[in-house]
Design a protein around this motif. Structure first.
Motif, mmCIF file in Angstrom:
data_model
loop_
_atom_site.group_PDB
_atom_site.id
_atom_site.type_symbol
_atom_site.label_atom_id
_atom_site.label_comp_id
_atom_site.label_asym_id
_atom_site.label_seq_id
_atom_site.Cartn_x
_atom_site.Cartn_y
_atom_site.Cartn_z
ATOM 1 N N UNK A 109 -9.775 -7.934 81.724
ATOM 2 C CA UNK A 109 -9.845 -8.800 80.548
ATOM 3 C C UNK A 109 -10.838 -9.936 80.777
ATOM 4 N N UNK A 110 -11.068 -10.305 82.036
ATOM 5 C CA UNK A 110 -12.096 -11.297 82.322
ATOM 6 C C UNK A 110 -13.480 -10.775 81.988
ATOM 7 N N UNK A 111 -13.722 -9.494 82.286
ATOM 8 C CA UNK A 111 -15.003 -8.884 81.940
ATOM 9 C C UNK A 111 -15.132 -8.752 80.432
ATOM 10 N N UNK A 112 -14.055 -8.407 79.753
ATOM 11 C CA UNK A 112 -14.074 -8.373 78.286
ATOM 12 C C UNK A 112 -14.527 -9.712 77.725
ATOM 13 N N UNK A 113 -13.942 -10.781 78.260
ATOM 14 C CA UNK A 113 -14.280 -12.124 77.792
ATOM 15 C C UNK A 113 -15.746 -12.442 78.040
ATOM 16 N N UNK A 114 -16.234 -12.108 79.237
ATOM 17 C CA UNK A 114 -17.632 -12.387 79.561
ATOM 18 C C UNK A 114 -18.579 -11.647 78.622
ATOM 19 N N UNK A 115 -18.294 -10.375 78.350
ATOM 20 C CA UNK A 115 -19.158 -9.596 77.479
ATOM 21 C C UNK A 115 -19.109 -10.100 76.038
ATOM 22 N N UNK A 116 -17.925 -10.498 75.599
ATOM 23 C CA UNK A 116 -17.776 -10.960 74.219
ATOM 24 C C UNK A 116 -18.493 -12.279 73.977
ATOM 25 N N UNK A 117 -18.716 -13.048 75.046
ATOM 26 C CA UNK A 117 -19.344 -14.367 74.903
ATOM 27 C C UNK A 117 -20.765 -14.402 75.452
ATOM 28 N N UNK A 118 -21.270 -13.259 75.918
ATOM 29 C CA UNK A 118 -22.652 -13.201 76.366
ATOM 30 C C UNK A 118 -22.906 -13.737 77.752
ATOM 31 N N UNK A 119 -21.875 -13.840 78.574
ATOM 32 C CA UNK A 119 -22.065 -14.319 79.944
ATOM 33 C C UNK A 119 -22.773 -13.257 80.775
ATOM 34 N N UNK A 120 -23.553 -13.711 81.735
ATOM 35 C CA UNK A 120 -24.260 -12.794 82.634
ATOM 36 C C UNK A 120 -24.252 -13.373 84.041
ATOM 37 N N UNK A 129 -24.335 -6.891 78.924
ATOM 38 C CA UNK A 129 -25.131 -7.651 77.966
ATOM 39 C C UNK A 129 -26.361 -6.857 77.549
ATOM 40 N N UNK A 130 -27.004 -6.203 78.521
ATOM 41 C CA UNK A 130 -28.169 -5.368 78.225
ATOM 42 C C UNK A 130 -27.783 -4.208 77.316
ATOM 43 N N UNK A 131 -26.667 -3.556 77.625
ATOM 44 C CA UNK A 131 -26.230 -2.424 76.804
ATOM 45 C C UNK A 131 -26.008 -2.850 75.356
ATOM 46 N N UNK A 132 -25.440 -4.023 75.168
ATOM 47 C CA UNK A 132 -25.178 -4.504 73.811
ATOM 48 C C UNK A 132 -26.474 -4.857 73.090
ATOM 49 N N UNK A 135 -28.520 -1.854 72.169
ATOM 50 C CA UNK A 135 -27.783 -0.887 71.362
ATOM 51 C C UNK A 135 -27.567 0.425 72.118
ATOM 52 N N UNK A 136 -27.293 0.311 73.415
ATOM 53 C CA UNK A 136 -27.006 1.491 74.224
ATOM 54 C C UNK A 136 -25.508 1.765 74.217
ATOM 55 N N UNK A 137 -25.149 2.957 74.604
ATOM 56 C CA UNK A 137 -23.736 3.320 74.624
ATOM 57 C C UNK A 137 -23.001 2.492 75.668
ATOM 58 N N UNK A 138 -21.951 1.842 75.238
ATOM 59 C CA UNK A 138 -21.121 1.013 76.113
ATOM 60 C C UNK A 138 -19.660 1.370 75.867
ATOM 61 N N UNK A 157 -14.411 -8.184 68.711
ATOM 62 C CA UNK A 157 -15.793 -8.651 68.710
ATOM 63 C C UNK A 157 -16.713 -7.609 69.340
ATOM 64 N N UNK A 158 -16.294 -7.046 70.449
ATOM 65 C CA UNK A 158 -17.128 -6.064 71.139
ATOM 66 C C UNK A 158 -17.251 -4.768 70.341
ATOM 67 N N UNK A 159 -16.172 -4.371 69.672
ATOM 68 C CA UNK A 159 -16.236 -3.187 68.812
ATOM 69 C C UNK A 159 -17.241 -3.404 67.686
ATOM 70 N N UNK A 160 -17.224 -4.589 67.105
ATOM 71 C CA UNK A 160 -18.165 -4.895 66.034
ATOM 72 C C UNK A 160 -19.600 -4.940 66.543
ATOM 73 N N UNK A 161 -19.781 -5.229 67.826
ATOM 74 C CA UNK A 161 -21.116 -5.235 68.430
ATOM 75 C C UNK A 161 -21.608 -3.831 68.754
ATOM 76 N N UNK A 162 -20.718 -2.850 68.686
ATOM 77 C CA UNK A 162 -21.131 -1.482 68.938
ATOM 78 C C UNK A 162 -20.492 -0.818 70.138
#
Length: 215
Positions: A109-120, A129-132, A135-138, A157-162
């Protein structure tokens, strides 16, 4: 443009510190068996979880870890490549790198949070972040219960991002007889989404179609 064969394909596999290391290790074996080249990223927490949930003890350095996972998965030399947590020159770290799907399994869930907020802050987060952005498969495989409102909002949020959020929720209609059967259920779904051949279990309805075939 021709579609790459499985032997030509690369799949990025990130393993984070949620419970469910068995899913990641089994997926690695199946990707190798399908002839894929696998770029592997392992978080520190994932190393602890793997040592806790399995008999596998991963060494700390990427070269030693690569040798260990190559042997574990039965891969050919160079088929499994392990990248360090801050290896910013690894292919998954840039949109200019090879276009390949990314599976984060299990996904904390920590990784979910990082991806949803654009952390790198590390290679896994940067790869997501690159995959999102490209527009690559994630595919994200969270394994948590129950989910808090924060977890659910991040998944939305991540589902809406693809991204595809695929919780590690094995079914039981295939009448599993072992833990391995439950693991294979989830891994089979992942392989299906990656459009890779799998014979871990029949797809829904296939048994009925086979029964209707003339003998």
């Amino acid at each position: 443009m021709t579609t790459p064969t499985p032997a030509q394909r690369t799949v990025n596999l990130a393993i984070t510190g949620a419970s469910g290391a068995q899913y990641a290790l089994r997926l690695l074996q199946c990707l190798v068996a399908a002839g894929c080249r696998v770029h592997v990223m392992v978080s520190r927490a994932a190393q602890v979880v793997i040592a806790t949930e399995t008999d596998l003890k991963l060494p700390g350095s990427p070269p030693a870890m690569q040798e260990c996972l190559t042997e574990y998965s039965g891969a050919q030399p160079g088929q499994v490549l392990v990248f360090g947590r801050e290896d910013w020159f690894a292919p998954p770290a840039s949109g200019s790198g090879e276009k390949a799907p990314l599976v984060i399994c299990p996904c904390s869930t920590g990784t979910l949070s990082a991806l949803a907020t654009g952390a790198s802050n590390n290679l896994i987060e940067r790869a997501g972040d690159v995959a999102l952005k490209e527009r690559r498969q994630l595919i994200l495989v969270p394994r948590e219960a129950p989910y808090s409102e924060v977890h659910l909002e991040n998944m939305l949020r991540l589902t809406r991002m693809g991204a595809v959020v695929m919780p590690a929720s094995p079914g039981f209609y295939h009448k599993p007889r072992s833990i391995e059967d439950l693991v294979d259920f989830v891994v089979a779904r992942l392989l299906d989404h990656l459009d890779l051949p799998q014979d871990l279990m029949p797809r829904w309805g296939e048994a009925r179609i086979d029964a209707k075939q003339p003998r």
